[in-house]
Design a protein around this motif. Structure first.
Motif, mmCIF file in Angstrom:
data_model
loop_
_atom_site.group_PDB
_atom_site.id
_atom_site.type_symbol
_atom_site.label_atom_id
_atom_site.label_comp_id
_atom_site.label_asym_id
_atom_site.label_seq_id
_atom_site.Cartn_x
_atom_site.Cartn_y
_atom_site.Cartn_z
ATOM 1 N N TRP A 14 18.435 0.028 -35.242
ATOM 2 C CA TRP A 14 18.427 -0.839 -36.407
ATOM 3 C C TRP A 14 18.365 -2.291 -35.965
ATOM 4 C CZ3 TRP A 14 23.240 1.523 -39.343
ATOM 5 C CH2 TRP A 14 22.885 2.771 -39.877
ATOM 6 N N SER A 15 17.617 -3.097 -36.685
ATOM 7 C CA SER A 15 17.641 -4.547 -36.449
ATOM 8 C C SER A 15 18.860 -5.128 -37.172
ATOM 9 C CB SER A 15 16.368 -5.194 -36.991
ATOM 10 O OG SER A 15 16.355 -5.123 -38.399
ATOM 11 N N GLN A 16 19.173 -6.361 -36.861
ATOM 12 C CA GLN A 16 20.292 -7.007 -37.557
ATOM 13 C C GLN A 16 20.006 -7.054 -39.053
ATOM 14 O OE1 GLN A 16 20.869 -10.842 -35.687
ATOM 15 N NE2 GLN A 16 21.978 -9.967 -33.935
ATOM 16 N N GLY A 17 18.724 -7.236 -39.365
ATOM 17 C CA GLY A 17 18.320 -7.258 -40.771
ATOM 18 C C GLY A 17 18.542 -5.917 -41.459
ATOM 19 N N ASP A 18 18.235 -4.828 -40.727
ATOM 20 C CA ASP A 18 18.470 -3.480 -41.270
ATOM 21 C C ASP A 18 19.944 -3.286 -41.587
ATOM 22 O OD1 ASP A 18 15.812 -2.805 -40.920
ATOM 23 O OD2 ASP A 18 16.120 -1.962 -38.914
ATOM 24 N N LEU A 19 20.764 -3.647 -40.600
ATOM 25 C CA LEU A 19 22.210 -3.471 -40.775
ATOM 26 C C LEU A 19 22.723 -4.313 -41.937
ATOM 27 C CD1 LEU A 19 24.954 -2.388 -39.996
ATOM 28 C CD2 LEU A 19 25.061 -4.094 -38.152
ATOM 29 N N ALA A 20 22.262 -5.559 -41.979
ATOM 30 C CA ALA A 20 22.678 -6.467 -43.054
ATOM 31 C C ALA A 20 22.377 -5.859 -44.422
ATOM 32 C CB ALA A 20 21.974 -7.808 -42.901
ATOM 33 N N GLU A 21 21.190 -5.277 -44.526
ATOM 34 C CA GLU A 21 20.771 -4.678 -45.789
ATOM 35 C C GLU A 21 21.695 -3.536 -46.180
ATOM 36 O OE1 GLU A 21 16.479 -2.986 -47.452
ATOM 37 O OE2 GLU A 21 16.603 -4.150 -45.565
ATOM 38 N N ARG A 22 22.008 -2.668 -45.210
ATOM 39 C CA ARG A 22 22.889 -1.532 -45.488
ATOM 40 C C ARG A 22 24.298 -1.976 -45.849
ATOM 41 N NH1 ARG A 22 20.337 3.322 -43.033
ATOM 42 N NH2 ARG A 22 18.497 2.525 -41.968
ATOM 43 N N LEU A 23 24.711 -3.098 -45.293
ATOM 44 C CA LEU A 23 26.060 -3.603 -45.555
ATOM 45 C C LEU A 23 26.089 -4.529 -46.758
ATOM 46 C CD1 LEU A 23 27.185 -4.419 -41.903
ATOM 47 C CD2 LEU A 23 27.958 -2.513 -43.323
ATOM 48 N N GLU A 24 24.916 -4.870 -47.232
ATOM 49 C CA GLU A 24 24.806 -5.814 -48.356
ATOM 50 C C GLU A 24 25.428 -7.166 -48.027
ATOM 51 O OE1 GLU A 24 26.507 -3.221 -51.444
ATOM 52 O OE2 GLU A 24 24.489 -3.040 -52.280
ATOM 53 N N SER A 26 24.297 -10.935 -45.587
ATOM 54 C CA SER A 26 23.135 -11.626 -45.045
ATOM 55 C C SER A 26 22.943 -11.280 -43.568
ATOM 56 C CB SER A 26 23.321 -13.131 -45.187
ATOM 57 O OG SER A 26 24.334 -13.589 -44.335
ATOM 58 N N ARG A 27 21.706 -11.442 -43.101
ATOM 59 C CA ARG A 27 21.407 -11.205 -41.697
ATOM 60 C C ARG A 27 22.208 -12.153 -40.816
ATOM 61 N NH1 ARG A 27 18.365 -13.450 -37.915
ATOM 62 N NH2 ARG A 27 17.710 -15.124 -39.289
ATOM 63 N N GLN A 28 22.419 -13.371 -41.308
ATOM 64 C CA GLN A 28 23.180 -14.356 -40.534
ATOM 65 C C GLN A 28 24.628 -13.938 -40.359
ATOM 66 O OE1 GLN A 28 20.940 -14.971 -42.770
ATOM 67 N NE2 GLN A 28 19.865 -16.909 -42.480
ATOM 68 N N SER A 29 25.171 -13.266 -41.359
ATOM 69 C CA SER A 29 26.549 -12.781 -41.237
ATOM 70 C C SER A 29 26.649 -11.734 -40.141
ATOM 71 C CB SER A 29 27.031 -12.189 -42.561
ATOM 72 O OG SER A 29 27.299 -13.207 -43.495
ATOM 73 N N VAL A 30 25.706 -10.804 -40.131
ATOM 74 C CA VAL A 30 25.694 -9.780 -39.082
ATOM 75 C C VAL A 30 25.584 -10.441 -37.717
ATOM 76 C CG1 VAL A 30 24.345 -7.904 -38.061
ATOM 77 C CG2 VAL A 30 24.766 -7.930 -40.525
ATOM 78 N N ASN A 31 24.672 -11.387 -37.610
ATOM 79 C CA ASN A 31 24.488 -12.088 -36.341
ATOM 80 C C ASN A 31 25.762 -12.819 -35.920
ATOM 81 O OD1 ASN A 31 23.644 -14.845 -34.895
ATOM 82 N ND2 ASN A 31 22.213 -13.236 -34.302
#
Lengths: 63, 63
Positions: A14-24, A26-31
């Motif tokens: 999964w990309s950070q974007g994928d994970l962010a989406e699943r977690l609802e 932002s991608r920046q939060s995951v990063n």
DNA sequence: CGATAAAGTCAAGCAACATTGACAAAGTGA
DNA sequence: TCACTTTGTCAATGTTGCTTGACTTTATCG
């Protein structure tokens, strides 16, 4: 507070974007969480644990 | 996010102030968490879990 | 009843978490 | 090489967690 997000994500390809989406979140939060800028809130930690099917303690570790 | 703090505290006969002291947070924080005003941060949730010798998931529950 | 402890609550302020939007740097593959 | 994706990072902004200090309400007990 360290975490195994990057590895768990890699295992699933999964990309950070994928994970962010699943977690609802932002991608920046995951990063930011992965790179140790800050720790997730408790509710978000629960969502992460649920998503990976692991106890919180297996994902987040005191450093 | 519900929690079992009040019960765990009662089992040990601790006041909110006692618990706050052991967790190194203010009494108002303990009260706010117990009364559901907000959830603790992840690091504080870990300290709470450590103090009671329980997994986070056994203390905090999604509502 | 009266004193004290415990619990609940409010306001004001600071720190931490999370957002959007933007951009650069690094990796992937045709 | 060129296009595209992914990752890292920044600024600005809003929300949540936590603080101190003060006060009221509720419980406990002599």
């Amino acid at each position: 507070m360290k975490n195994r997000l990057k590895v768990l994500r890699a295992e699933r390809d999964w990309s950070q974007g994928d994970l962010a989406e699943r977690l609802e979140v932002s991608r920046q939060s995951v990063n930011a969480i992965e790179t140790g800028k800050y720790d997730p809130s408790l509710p978000l930690a629960f969502r992460i644990a649920d998503l990976f099917g692991l106890p919180i303690e297996d994902i987040f570790l005191k450093d």
